[in-house]
Motif scaffolding. Structure first.
Motif, PDB file in Angstrom:
ATOM      1  N   ARG A  38       0.974  -1.338   0.015  1.00  0.00           N
ATOM      2  CA  ARG A  38       0.344   0.001   0.435  1.00  0.00           C
ATOM      3  C   ARG A  38       1.143   1.420   0.014  1.00  0.00           C
ATOM      4  N   GLU A  39      -0.207   2.106  -0.837  1.00  0.00           N
ATOM      5  CA  GLU A  39       0.973   4.034  -0.834  1.00  0.00           C
ATOM      6  C   GLU A  39      -0.223   4.341  -0.507  1.00  0.00           C
ATOM      7  N   ASP A  40       0.318   5.935  -0.521  1.00  0.00           N
ATOM      8  CA  ASP A  40      -0.370   7.191  -0.232  1.00  0.00           C
ATOM      9  C   ASP A  40      -1.838   7.216  -0.970  1.00  0.00           C
ATOM     10  N   ASP A  41      -1.321   6.572  -2.278  1.00  0.00           N
ATOM     11  CA  ASP A  41      -2.043   7.381  -3.392  1.00  0.00           C
ATOM     12  C   ASP A  41      -2.666   6.058  -4.244  1.00  0.00           C
ATOM     13  N   GLY A  42      -2.713   4.888  -3.927  1.00  0.00           N
ATOM     14  CA  GLY A  42      -2.961   3.447  -4.448  1.00  0.00           C
ATOM     15  C   GLY A  42      -2.199   2.363  -4.160  1.00  0.00           C
ATOM     16  N   LEU A  43      -2.246   1.630  -4.762  1.00  0.00           N
ATOM     17  CA  LEU A  43      -0.638  -0.340  -4.677  1.00  0.00           C
ATOM     18  C   LEU A  43       0.205  -0.517  -5.330  1.00  0.00           C
ATOM     19  N   CYS A  44       0.640  -0.725  -4.812  1.00  0.00           N
ATOM     20  CA  CYS A  44       1.706  -1.185  -6.228  1.00  0.00           C
ATOM     21  C   CYS A  44       2.179  -2.652  -5.472  1.00  0.00           C
ATOM     22  N   ALA A  45       2.868  -3.808  -6.881  1.00  0.00           N
ATOM     23  CA  ALA A  45       2.603  -5.193  -6.209  1.00  0.00           C
ATOM     24  C   ALA A  45       3.513  -5.677  -7.761  1.00  0.00           C
ATOM     25  N   PHE A  46       4.135  -6.392  -6.942  1.00  0.00           N
ATOM     26  CA  PHE A  46       5.059  -7.706  -8.088  1.00  0.00           C
ATOM     27  C   PHE A  46       4.312  -9.214  -7.723  1.00  0.00           C
ATOM     28  N   ALA A  72      11.612  -9.700  -7.596  1.00  0.00           N
ATOM     29  CA  ALA A  72      10.629  -9.790  -8.419  1.00  0.00           C
ATOM     30  C   ALA A  72      10.024  -8.633  -8.849  1.00  0.00           C
ATOM     31  N   GLU A  73       9.525  -8.748 -10.397  1.00  0.00           N
ATOM     32  CA  GLU A  73       9.325  -7.552 -10.464  1.00  0.00           C
ATOM     33  C   GLU A  73       8.228  -6.883 -10.870  1.00  0.00           C
ATOM     34  N   PRO A  74       7.808  -5.830 -11.340  1.00  0.00           N
ATOM     35  CA  PRO A  74       6.633  -5.009 -11.423  1.00  0.00           C
ATOM     36  C   PRO A  74       5.340  -5.596 -12.056  1.00  0.00           C
ATOM     37  N   VAL A  75       3.752  -5.249 -11.434  1.00  0.00           N
ATOM     38  CA  VAL A  75       3.283  -6.035 -12.316  1.00  0.00           C
ATOM     39  C   VAL A  75       2.042  -4.996 -12.811  1.00  0.00           C
ATOM     40  N   LYS A  76       1.508  -5.227 -13.590  1.00  0.00           N
ATOM     41  CA  LYS A  76       0.789  -4.101 -13.824  1.00  0.00           C
ATOM     42  C   LYS A  76      -0.785  -4.429 -13.456  1.00  0.00           C
ATOM     43  N   LEU A  77      -0.904  -2.728 -12.587  1.00  0.00           N
ATOM     44  CA  LEU A  77      -2.310  -3.767 -12.031  1.00  0.00           C
ATOM     45  C   LEU A  77      -3.673  -2.840 -12.741  1.00  0.00           C
ATOM     46  N   PRO A  78      -4.628  -3.213 -12.371  1.00  0.00           N
ATOM     47  CA  PRO A  78      -6.327  -2.757 -12.948  1.00  0.00           C
ATOM     48  C   PRO A  78      -5.887  -1.030 -12.725  1.00  0.00           C
ATOM     49  N   ASP A  79      -6.798  -0.230 -13.747  1.00  0.00           N
ATOM     50  CA  ASP A  79      -7.122   1.042 -14.081  1.00  0.00           C
ATOM     51  C   ASP A  79      -7.824   1.679 -12.799  1.00  0.00           C
ATOM     52  N   GLY A  80      -7.103   2.567 -11.753  1.00  0.00           N
ATOM     53  CA  GLY A  80      -7.715   2.852 -10.384  1.00  0.00           C
ATOM     54  C   GLY A  80      -6.924   2.233  -9.405  1.00  0.00           C
ATOM     55  N   ILE A  81      -6.458   1.146  -9.170  1.00  0.00           N
ATOM     56  CA  ILE A  81      -6.145   0.420  -8.344  1.00  0.00           C
ATOM     57  C   ILE A  81      -3.810   0.892  -8.056  1.00  0.00           C
ATOM     58  N   GLY A  82      -3.590   1.416  -9.205  1.00  0.00           N
ATOM     59  CA  GLY A  82      -2.074   1.391  -8.828  1.00  0.00           C
ATOM     60  C   GLY A  82      -1.713   2.669  -8.315  1.00  0.00           C
ATOM     61  N   SER A  83      -0.871   2.590  -7.661  1.00  0.00           N
ATOM     62  CA  SER A  83       0.269   4.566  -7.417  1.00  0.00           C
ATOM     63  C   SER A  83       0.495   5.043  -8.990  1.00  0.00           C
ATOM     64  N   GLU A  84       0.526   6.837  -8.714  1.00  0.00           N
ATOM     65  CA  GLU A  84       0.917   6.938  -9.893  1.00  0.00           C
ATOM     66  C   GLU A  84       3.095   6.040  -9.818  1.00  0.00           C
ATOM     67  N   SER A  85       3.262   6.209  -8.902  1.00  0.00           N
ATOM     68  CA  SER A  85       4.850   5.733  -8.531  1.00  0.00           C
ATOM     69  C   SER A  85       4.850   4.274  -9.374  1.00  0.00           C
ATOM     70  N   HIS A  86       3.651   3.404  -9.214  1.00  0.00           N
ATOM     71  CA  HIS A  86       3.977   2.537  -9.420  1.00  0.00           C
ATOM     72  C   HIS A  86       3.589   2.496 -11.102  1.00  0.00           C
ATOM     73  N   LEU A  87       2.780   2.881 -11.527  1.00  0.00           N
ATOM     74  CA  LEU A  87       2.046   2.993 -13.409  1.00  0.00           C
ATOM     75  C   LEU A  87       3.650   3.665 -13.907  1.00  0.00           C
ATOM     76  N   THR A  88       4.831   4.607 -13.774  1.00  0.00           N
ATOM     77  CA  THR A  88       5.389   5.402 -13.735  1.00  0.00           C
ATOM     78  C   THR A  88       6.899   4.220 -13.796  1.00  0.00           C
ATOM     79  N   LEU A  89       6.564   2.954 -12.312  1.00  0.00           N
ATOM     80  CA  LEU A  89       7.814   1.806 -12.569  1.00  0.00           C
ATOM     81  C   LEU A  89       7.470   1.179 -13.745  1.00  0.00           C
ATOM     82  N   CYS A  90       6.069   0.992 -13.929  1.00  0.00           N
ATOM     83  CA  CYS A  90       5.485  -0.395 -15.303  1.00  0.00           C
ATOM     84  C   CYS A  90       5.967   0.608 -16.057  1.00  0.00           C
ATOM     85  N   THR A  91       5.994   1.461 -16.053  1.00  0.00           N
ATOM     86  CA  THR A  91       6.602   2.093 -17.899  1.00  0.00           C
ATOM     87  C   THR A  91       7.679   1.656 -17.764  1.00  0.00           C
TER      88      THR A  91
END
Length: 104
Positions: A38-46, A72-91
């Motif tokens: 859990r992060e302040d603005d959503g989840l990150c998943a691996f 572990a490697e990052p995985v893409k989360l469904p829209d609206g669940i992942g944090s901004e930092s996790h989305l940036t990491l996945c990209t």
């Protein structure tokens, strides 16, 4: 004993950063597990690729666990669940694995 998640690009490779885990944690993942943080603005998943156990030799016949490294490697989360930092990491790492279907 130290426990840490080493985040790597898809399929493995050079570690990008480390996520320390409390040594009081009773859960030990195995390859194929998904880890969520859990992060302040959503989840990150691996996705767990490997688990490495390192031992220190105490004497001629005994070893003690010194640290556990979870690769572990990052995985893409469904829209609206992942944090901004996790989305940036996945990209940035070009993550291609998606989180398992959540029933939708």
């Amino acid at each position: 004993m130290e426990i840490a998640v080493h985040v790597v690009p898809p399929g493995g490779g050079e570690m990008q950063f480390t996520i320390p885990i409390s040594e009081d944690s009773f859960y030990r993942p195995i390859p194929g597990d998904y880890l969520n943080f859990r992060e302040d603005d959503g989840l990150c998943a691996f996705y767990v690729l490997n688990v490495h156990h390192y031992y220190e030799k105490l004497d001629a016949s005994r070893y003690m666990a010194e640290n556990i490294v979870i690769e572990a490697e990052p995985v893409k989360l469904p829209d609206g669940i992942g944090s901004e930092s996790h989305l940036t990491l996945c990209t940035t790492l070009k993550a291609n694995r998606h989180y398992p279907n959540l029933g939708t």
